[in-house]
Design an enzyme around this catalytic site. Structure first.
Site, PDB file in Angstrom:
ATOM      1  N   HIS A 145       0.957  -1.497   0.216  1.00  0.00           N
ATOM      2  CA  HIS A 145       0.173   0.429  -0.209  1.00  0.00           C
ATOM      3  C   HIS A 145       0.625   1.445  -0.406  1.00  0.00           C
ATOM      4  O   HIS A 145       0.502   2.121  -0.955  1.00  0.00           O
ATOM      5  CB  HIS A 145      -1.117   0.128   1.143  1.00  0.00           C
ATOM      6  CG  HIS A 145      -1.806   1.305   1.161  1.00  0.00           C
ATOM      7  ND1 HIS A 145      -2.770   1.476   1.243  1.00  0.00           N
ATOM      8  CD2 HIS A 145      -1.652   2.370   1.866  1.00  0.00           C
ATOM      9  CE1 HIS A 145      -3.750   2.576   1.122  1.00  0.00           C
ATOM     10  NE2 HIS A 145      -2.560   3.078   1.489  1.00  0.00           N
ATOM     11  N   GLU A 146       1.715   0.839   0.575  1.00  0.00           N
ATOM     12  CA  GLU A 146       2.967   2.163   1.080  1.00  0.00           C
ATOM     13  C   GLU A 146       3.009   2.141  -0.289  1.00  0.00           C
ATOM     14  O   GLU A 146       3.845   3.294  -0.609  1.00  0.00           O
ATOM     15  CB  GLU A 146       3.569   2.301   1.868  1.00  0.00           C
ATOM     16  CG  GLU A 146       3.085   2.177   3.256  1.00  0.00           C
ATOM     17  CD  GLU A 146       1.923   3.370   3.524  1.00  0.00           C
ATOM     18  OE1 GLU A 146       0.481   3.106   4.461  1.00  0.00           O
ATOM     19  OE2 GLU A 146       1.470   4.542   3.321  1.00  0.00           O
ATOM     20  N   HIS A 149       1.900   4.191  -2.969  1.00  0.00           N
ATOM     21  CA  HIS A 149       1.279   5.867  -2.388  1.00  0.00           C
ATOM     22  C   HIS A 149       2.993   6.225  -4.169  1.00  0.00           C
ATOM     23  O   HIS A 149       2.198   7.638  -4.555  1.00  0.00           O
ATOM     24  CB  HIS A 149       1.924   6.598  -1.488  1.00  0.00           C
ATOM     25  CG  HIS A 149       0.076   6.001  -0.850  1.00  0.00           C
ATOM     26  ND1 HIS A 149      -1.111   6.508  -1.279  1.00  0.00           N
ATOM     27  CD2 HIS A 149       0.056   5.432   0.380  1.00  0.00           C
ATOM     28  CE1 HIS A 149      -1.478   6.564  -0.174  1.00  0.00           C
ATOM     29  NE2 HIS A 149      -1.103   5.562   0.693  1.00  0.00           N
ATOM     30  N   TYR A 160      -3.832  14.117  -2.618  1.00  0.00           N
ATOM     31  CA  TYR A 160      -4.725  13.283  -1.341  1.00  0.00           C
ATOM     32  C   TYR A 160      -6.087  14.340  -0.884  1.00  0.00           C
ATOM     33  O   TYR A 160      -5.721  14.845   0.366  1.00  0.00           O
ATOM     34  CB  TYR A 160      -3.809  13.598  -0.658  1.00  0.00           C
ATOM     35  CG  TYR A 160      -3.233  12.226   0.324  1.00  0.00           C
ATOM     36  CD1 TYR A 160      -4.192  12.438   1.420  1.00  0.00           C
ATOM     37  CD2 TYR A 160      -3.414  10.659  -0.626  1.00  0.00           C
ATOM     38  CE1 TYR A 160      -3.622  11.225   2.141  1.00  0.00           C
ATOM     39  CE2 TYR A 160      -3.858   9.709   0.638  1.00  0.00           C
ATOM     40  CZ  TYR A 160      -3.537  10.028   2.128  1.00  0.00           C
ATOM     41  OH  TYR A 160      -3.495   8.967   2.403  1.00  0.00           O
ATOM     42  N   GLU A 169      -6.186   6.279  -2.424  1.00  0.00           N
ATOM     43  CA  GLU A 169      -6.405   5.280  -1.374  1.00  0.00           C
ATOM     44  C   GLU A 169      -6.736   4.380  -1.676  1.00  0.00           C
ATOM     45  O   GLU A 169      -6.344   2.868  -1.387  1.00  0.00           O
ATOM     46  CB  GLU A 169      -7.167   5.744   0.279  1.00  0.00           C
ATOM     47  CG  GLU A 169      -6.440   6.532   1.215  1.00  0.00           C
ATOM     48  CD  GLU A 169      -4.861   5.905   1.343  1.00  0.00           C
ATOM     49  OE1 GLU A 169      -5.241   4.778   1.898  1.00  0.00           O
ATOM     50  OE2 GLU A 169      -4.393   6.229   1.479  1.00  0.00           O
ATOM     51  N   ASP A 201     -10.544  -9.363  12.145  1.00  0.00           N
ATOM     52  CA  ASP A 201     -10.841  -8.260  11.918  1.00  0.00           C
ATOM     53  C   ASP A 201      -9.657  -7.001  11.441  1.00  0.00           C
ATOM     54  O   ASP A 201      -8.647  -8.128  10.784  1.00  0.00           O
ATOM     55  CB  ASP A 201     -10.803  -7.477  13.304  1.00  0.00           C
ATOM     56  CG  ASP A 201      -9.842  -6.926  13.568  1.00  0.00           C
ATOM     57  OD1 ASP A 201      -9.887  -6.164  14.969  1.00  0.00           O
ATOM     58  OD2 ASP A 201      -8.656  -7.959  13.926  1.00  0.00           O
ATOM     59  N   ASP A 231      -9.961  13.382   7.372  1.00  0.00           N
ATOM     60  CA  ASP A 231      -9.807  12.865   6.675  1.00  0.00           C
ATOM     61  C   ASP A 231      -9.433  13.357   5.323  1.00  0.00           C
ATOM     62  O   ASP A 231      -9.391  12.501   4.173  1.00  0.00           O
ATOM     63  CB  ASP A 231      -9.733  11.329   6.582  1.00  0.00           C
ATOM     64  CG  ASP A 231      -9.856  10.697   5.585  1.00  0.00           C
ATOM     65  OD1 ASP A 231      -8.612  10.466   5.490  1.00  0.00           O
ATOM     66  OD2 ASP A 231     -10.029   9.659   5.714  1.00  0.00           O
ATOM     67  N   HIS A 236      -9.636   8.408   3.305  1.00  0.00           N
ATOM     68  CA  HIS A 236      -9.591   6.837   3.910  1.00  0.00           C
ATOM     69  C   HIS A 236     -11.070   6.545   3.796  1.00  0.00           C
ATOM     70  O   HIS A 236     -10.913   5.129   4.528  1.00  0.00           O
ATOM     71  CB  HIS A 236      -8.781   6.613   5.156  1.00  0.00           C
ATOM     72  CG  HIS A 236      -7.489   7.087   4.963  1.00  0.00           C
ATOM     73  ND1 HIS A 236      -6.772   8.062   5.686  1.00  0.00           N
ATOM     74  CD2 HIS A 236      -6.305   5.574   4.818  1.00  0.00           C
ATOM     75  CE1 HIS A 236      -5.385   8.322   5.238  1.00  0.00           C
ATOM     76  NE2 HIS A 236      -4.951   7.209   5.190  1.00  0.00           N
TER      77      HIS A 236
HETATM   78  O1  LIG Z   1      -0.899   5.362   3.952  1.00  0.00           O
HETATM   79  C1  LIG Z   1      -1.619   6.189   4.621  1.00  0.00           C
HETATM   80  O2  LIG Z   1      -2.998   5.877   3.307  1.00  0.00           O
HETATM   81  C2  LIG Z   1      -1.327   5.874   5.669  1.00  0.00           C
HETATM   82  C3  LIG Z   1      -0.635   6.889   5.834  1.00  0.00           C
HETATM   83  C4  LIG Z   1      -1.278   7.693   7.410  1.00  0.00           C
HETATM   84  C5  LIG Z   1      -0.601   9.277   7.749  1.00  0.00           C
HETATM   85  C6  LIG Z   1      -0.151  10.186   6.669  1.00  0.00           C
HETATM   86  C7  LIG Z   1       0.829  11.378   7.247  1.00  0.00           C
HETATM   87  C8  LIG Z   1       1.379  11.056   8.572  1.00  0.00           C
HETATM   88  C9  LIG Z   1       0.875   9.935   9.046  1.00  0.00           C
HETATM   89  C10 LIG Z   1       0.300   8.793   8.460  1.00  0.00           C
HETATM   90  C11 LIG Z   1      -1.462   5.140   6.354  1.00  0.00           C
HETATM   91  C12 LIG Z   1      -2.409   3.512   6.499  1.00  0.00           C
HETATM   92  C13 LIG Z   1      -4.041   4.007   6.611  1.00  0.00           C
HETATM   93  O3  LIG Z   1      -4.375   3.457   5.601  1.00  0.00           O
HETATM   94  N1  LIG Z   1      -4.396   4.523   7.522  1.00  0.00           N
HETATM   95  C14 LIG Z   1      -5.543   5.309   7.832  1.00  0.00           C
HETATM   96  C15 LIG Z   1      -6.234   4.823   9.501  1.00  0.00           C
HETATM   97  C16 LIG Z   1      -5.532   4.376  10.853  1.00  0.00           C
HETATM   98  C17 LIG Z   1      -4.269   3.543  11.022  1.00  0.00           C
HETATM   99  N2  LIG Z   1      -3.873   3.600  12.382  1.00  0.00           N
HETATM  100  C18 LIG Z   1      -4.436   5.014  12.345  1.00  0.00           C
HETATM  101  C19 LIG Z   1      -4.512   5.913  13.621  1.00  0.00           C
HETATM  102  C20 LIG Z   1      -5.877   6.585  13.877  1.00  0.00           C
HETATM  103  C21 LIG Z   1      -6.511   7.046  13.559  1.00  0.00           C
HETATM  104  C22 LIG Z   1      -6.951   6.263  12.186  1.00  0.00           C
HETATM  105  C23 LIG Z   1      -5.444   4.897  11.913  1.00  0.00           C
HETATM  106  C24 LIG Z   1      -5.204   6.667   8.569  1.00  0.00           C
HETATM  107  O4  LIG Z   1      -4.192   7.158   8.947  1.00  0.00           O
HETATM  108  O5  LIG Z   1      -6.795   7.425   8.896  1.00  0.00           O
HETATM  109  C25 LIG Z   1      -2.398   3.003   5.235  1.00  0.00           C
HETATM  110  C26 LIG Z   1      -2.327   1.300   5.026  1.00  0.00           C
HETATM  111  C27 LIG Z   1      -2.879   1.683   7.147  1.00  0.00           C
HETATM  112  C28 LIG Z   1      -1.771   2.652   7.432  1.00  0.00           C
HETATM  113 ZN   LIG Z   2      -3.012   5.066   1.872  1.00  0.00          ZN
END
Ligand SMILES: O=C(O)[C@H](CCc1ccccc1)CC1(C(=O)N[C@@H](Cc2c[nH]c3ccccc23)C(=O)O)CCCC1
Ligand SMILES: [Zn+2]
Length: 313
Positions: A145-146, A149, A160, A169, A201, A231, A236
């Site tokens: 996934h990363e 990006h 974004y 995403e 989950d 968001d 997301h």
């Molecule tokens: O790459 C992405 O889209 C997310 C990148 C998040 C981020 C962006 C900028 C600075 C720091 C962190 C990371 C991931 C993600 O979907 N994060 C979501 C869900 C999430 C993960 N950890 C969390 C903690 C709290 C709230 C939401 C989340 C988000 O950041 O929304 C991708 C796969 C899993 C983690």
């Molecule tokens: Zn992402």
């Protein structure tokens, strides 16, 4: 002493044993993979540790006997290699820039950090707090996934926010699951590292986005503000809609994962641009399917039907 490719062994986040491509140098071994085709132009896969701080990239990991026990580092390194292999062998792309750029990952970012990200230059993984997440590099779908990006950044450049951000995403979730290539009928995201104390989950579901509070149809599109709290317009959250479209497509009888990946990749890299909307992604994936399989092919027809089923087109 010159560098020499070596094969080490390591323990992954989930306690499994993996063989690793490492680099033997005079004083020991480096967590550096110099076996990929991109090495012909200097491209490597390197894994670093931030030592629980936030300075990047941190320190390149070394080991004296090529037996690696840093579980987060083992998986970040191994899964980056797997992702390189998928893009190169299945899609003909040589690293995220298609010019053999070195792929750098850093693990142990900050403390109890429940997230991971691509920062425009490298991958960064937290260790989680042990409840919400375990070390986030422990999931191949998340690593891919990363890295996707980075591919999107250098191709379509989907901004974004709002629908282009939700497409950004979704392409990362789609390629993440295609690279992971599990026989997972639910097409989950992050299932290997979310809530280590709870089985079954995940972070998101492509088969049933509603299960994790994502819409699965345009009539459930969430109009959110372009702020961190919103968001960024729900990138997301609204990704559930294109995710569901892909799920409907790839589960159509006669459609293979490899062909689905080729179509989505061609749409991303040949047709989509910074401000593409869901309807543009529908048109781009139909065009890509037509290019690859013909106008009246099963693929082209199934793509159109898949988007129509989520209210796009
Ligand atoms: O790459 C992405 O889209 C997310 C990148 C998040 C981020 C962006 C900028 C600075 C720091 C962190 C990371 C991931 C993600 O979907 N994060 C979501 C869900 C999430 C993960 N950890 C969390 C903690 C709290 C709230 C939401 C989340 C988000 O950041 O929304 C991708 C796969 C899993 C983690
Ligand atoms: Zn992402």
């Amino acid at each position: 002493v010159n560098h020499a490719a070596a094969t080490g062994t390591g323990t992954g986040v989930l306690g499994d044993t993996k063989t690793l491509n490492t680099d033997s140098y005079s004083s020991g071994y480096y967590l550096r993979d110099i076996t990929k085709p991109m090495y012909s132009t200097g491209g490597k896969i390197e894994t670093y540790t931030a030592n629980y701080g936030t300075a990047l990239p941190g320190t390149l990991l070394t080991d004296a006997d090529n037996v690696w026990t840093d579980r987060a580092a083992v998986d970040a390194h191994y899964y980056a290699g797997k992702t390189y292999d998928y893009y190169y062998n299945k899609l003909g792309r040589n690293s995220f820039d298609n010019r053999g750029a070195t792929m750098k990952s850093t693990v142990h970012y900050s403390r109890n950090y429940n997230n991971a990200f691509w920062n425009g230059t490298q991958m960064v993984y937290g260790d989680g707090d042990g409840r919400q997440f375990t070390s986030l590099s422990g999931a191949l779908d998340l690593v891919a996934h990363e890295i996707t990006h980075a591919v999107t950044e250098r191709t379509a450049g989907l901004v974004y926010e709002y629908q282009p951000g939700a497409l950004n995403e979704s392409f990362s979730d789609v390629l993440g699951n295609l690279v992971e290539n599990k026989n997972d009928p639910k097409w989950l995201l992050g299932e290997d590292v979310t809530t280590p104390g709870i089985a079954g989950d995940a972070l998101r579901s492509m088969s049933n986005p509603n299960e994790y509070d994502q819409p699965d149809h345009m009539n459930e599109y969430r109009n959110l503000p372009n702020t961190r709290e919103g968001d960024w317009g729900g990138v997301h959250i609204n990704s559930g809609i294109p995710n569901k479209a892909f799920y409907n497509f790839v589960t159509t009888p006669g459609i293979t994962k490899d062909n689905a990946g080729k179509i989505w990749y061609r749409a991303l890299t040949q047709y989509l641009t910074s401000y593409s909307q869901f309807i543009d992604a529908r048109n781009a994936t139909i065009q890509a399917a037509t290019d690859l399989f013909g106008a009246n092919s099963l693929e082209a027809t199934a793509v159109a039907n898949a988007w129509a089923s989520v209210g796009v087109g």
